[in-house]
Design a protein around this motif. Structure first.
Motif, mmCIF file in Angstrom:
data_model
loop_
_atom_site.group_PDB
_atom_site.id
_atom_site.type_symbol
_atom_site.label_atom_id
_atom_site.label_comp_id
_atom_site.label_asym_id
_atom_site.label_seq_id
_atom_site.Cartn_x
_atom_site.Cartn_y
_atom_site.Cartn_z
ATOM 1 N N THR A 191 0.969 -1.256 -0.079
ATOM 2 C CA THR A 191 0.018 0.005 -0.088
ATOM 3 C C THR A 191 0.911 1.179 -0.081
ATOM 4 O O THR A 191 0.282 2.492 -0.051
ATOM 5 C CB THR A 191 -0.982 -0.024 1.093
ATOM 6 N N LYS A 237 -0.084 4.536 -1.767
ATOM 7 C CA LYS A 237 -1.566 4.506 -2.428
ATOM 8 C C LYS A 237 -2.451 4.928 -1.386
ATOM 9 O O LYS A 237 -2.302 5.010 -0.216
ATOM 10 C CB LYS A 237 -1.734 2.865 -2.879
ATOM 11 N N PRO A 253 1.097 4.697 3.435
ATOM 12 C CA PRO A 253 0.132 4.711 2.644
ATOM 13 C C PRO A 253 -0.715 6.065 2.823
ATOM 14 O O PRO A 253 -0.381 6.812 3.978
ATOM 15 C CB PRO A 253 -1.037 3.508 2.960
ATOM 16 N N ILE A 288 -5.754 4.673 0.600
ATOM 17 C CA ILE A 288 -6.695 3.301 1.378
ATOM 18 C C ILE A 288 -7.418 4.153 2.268
ATOM 19 O O ILE A 288 -7.635 5.548 2.590
ATOM 20 C CB ILE A 288 -5.639 2.788 2.354
#
Length: 260
Positions: free
Chosen positions: A72, A75, A104, A77
């Motif tokens: 992750t 990224k 993340p 989330i």
């Protein structure tokens, strides 16, 4: 009260949330129905964390390495904490990310809980845990409802975000329909979903968690599935002896990834 610090634990969850509740445990303890009661007072909230906070922490810390949070990195989330109580699972997750250097982009945290006082405390704890480690300011949404009363309009989600669903000591509570919960998830959370279920290990618990998993597995392609019923030997506060002790923590864990 005799309290010793847990060995080799440097997390903020222990220092700022768990241990302070132990220091002010009342005598006699309020009845919280073995952690199943919908909490109504501050003293009940403190008692819950003191008696069960360590169990939540260690079971989740044992589960998270299999979640592969390194994937992750960078990224976006979303965290959805179902039947969150005081958001202990989300707080432990934030601790885990920080302790392991994962970064993340947390777009949002959704806390779902029928106890308004527990929900407010959970909101405050999550805000506390996010600072100063995450430069962005995630949206923290609170949904003050029982799980069976939830509907699609209670959630905001983006298909492009990775969804992390936390079920910490909640699937085992037989006060909601897992079929209805399943329908809600598949209708509202499109995209990649990681579902993490941790609970005490009992036959009835295992059965409900397995049934919940099977609802997804029958229809969708489930990936990276894992399960464990191995006890964890960790240090927690043991009320009867009034101190931290190494104890066996029974658990049943199941987690998996599904793209909806």
């Amino acid at each position: 009260m005799l309290i010793t610090s847990p060995q080799k634990i440097q997390t903020r969850f222990f220092d700022n949330i768990y241990k302070p509740t132990i220091e002010k445990l009342p005598t006699p303890l309020p009845d919280i129905d073995h952690g199943k009661k919908v909490l109504l007072e501050e003293v009940e909230c403190d008692t819950y964390i003191a008696l069960y906070g360590g169990h939540h922490f260690h079971k989740l810390y044992a589960a998270f390495p299999l979640t592969k949070f390194e994937n992750t990195e960078g990224k976006s989330i979303e965290i959805i904490d179902w039947g969150c109580g005081q958001a202990l699972a989300t707080c432990v997750l934030i601790d885990y990310l920080v302790e392991n250097g994962f970064s993340p982009k947390i777009e949002s945290v959704t806390l779902i809980e029928p106890s308004s006082i527990a929900l407010w405390r959970g909101y405050s704890f999550v805000r506390q845990m996010l600072q100063p480690n995450f430069s962005s300011s995630p949206i923290i949404r609170t949904v003050n409802k029982y799980i069976d009363d939830l509907n699609d309009s209670d959630f905001v989600s983006s298909t492009s975000n990775i969804k992390i669903h936390l079920f910490s000591n909640i699937i085992d509570v037989e006060c909601f329909e897992i079929n209805k919960l399943y329908e809600l998830i598949i209708n509202r959370f499109q995209g990649l979903n990681r579902i993490i279920c941790t609970s005490p290990s009992r036959n009835t618990v295992n059965h409900r968690i397995d049934n919940f998993y099977n609802l997804f597995n029958y229809v969708h392609i489930v990936r990276y599935s894992s399960t464990s019923s191995e006890a964890i030997y960790k240090e927690i506060f043991y009320f009867r002896n009034n101190r931290f002790e190494m104890r066996n923590i029974q658990r049943y864990e199941r987690q998996f990834t599904v793209i909806l």
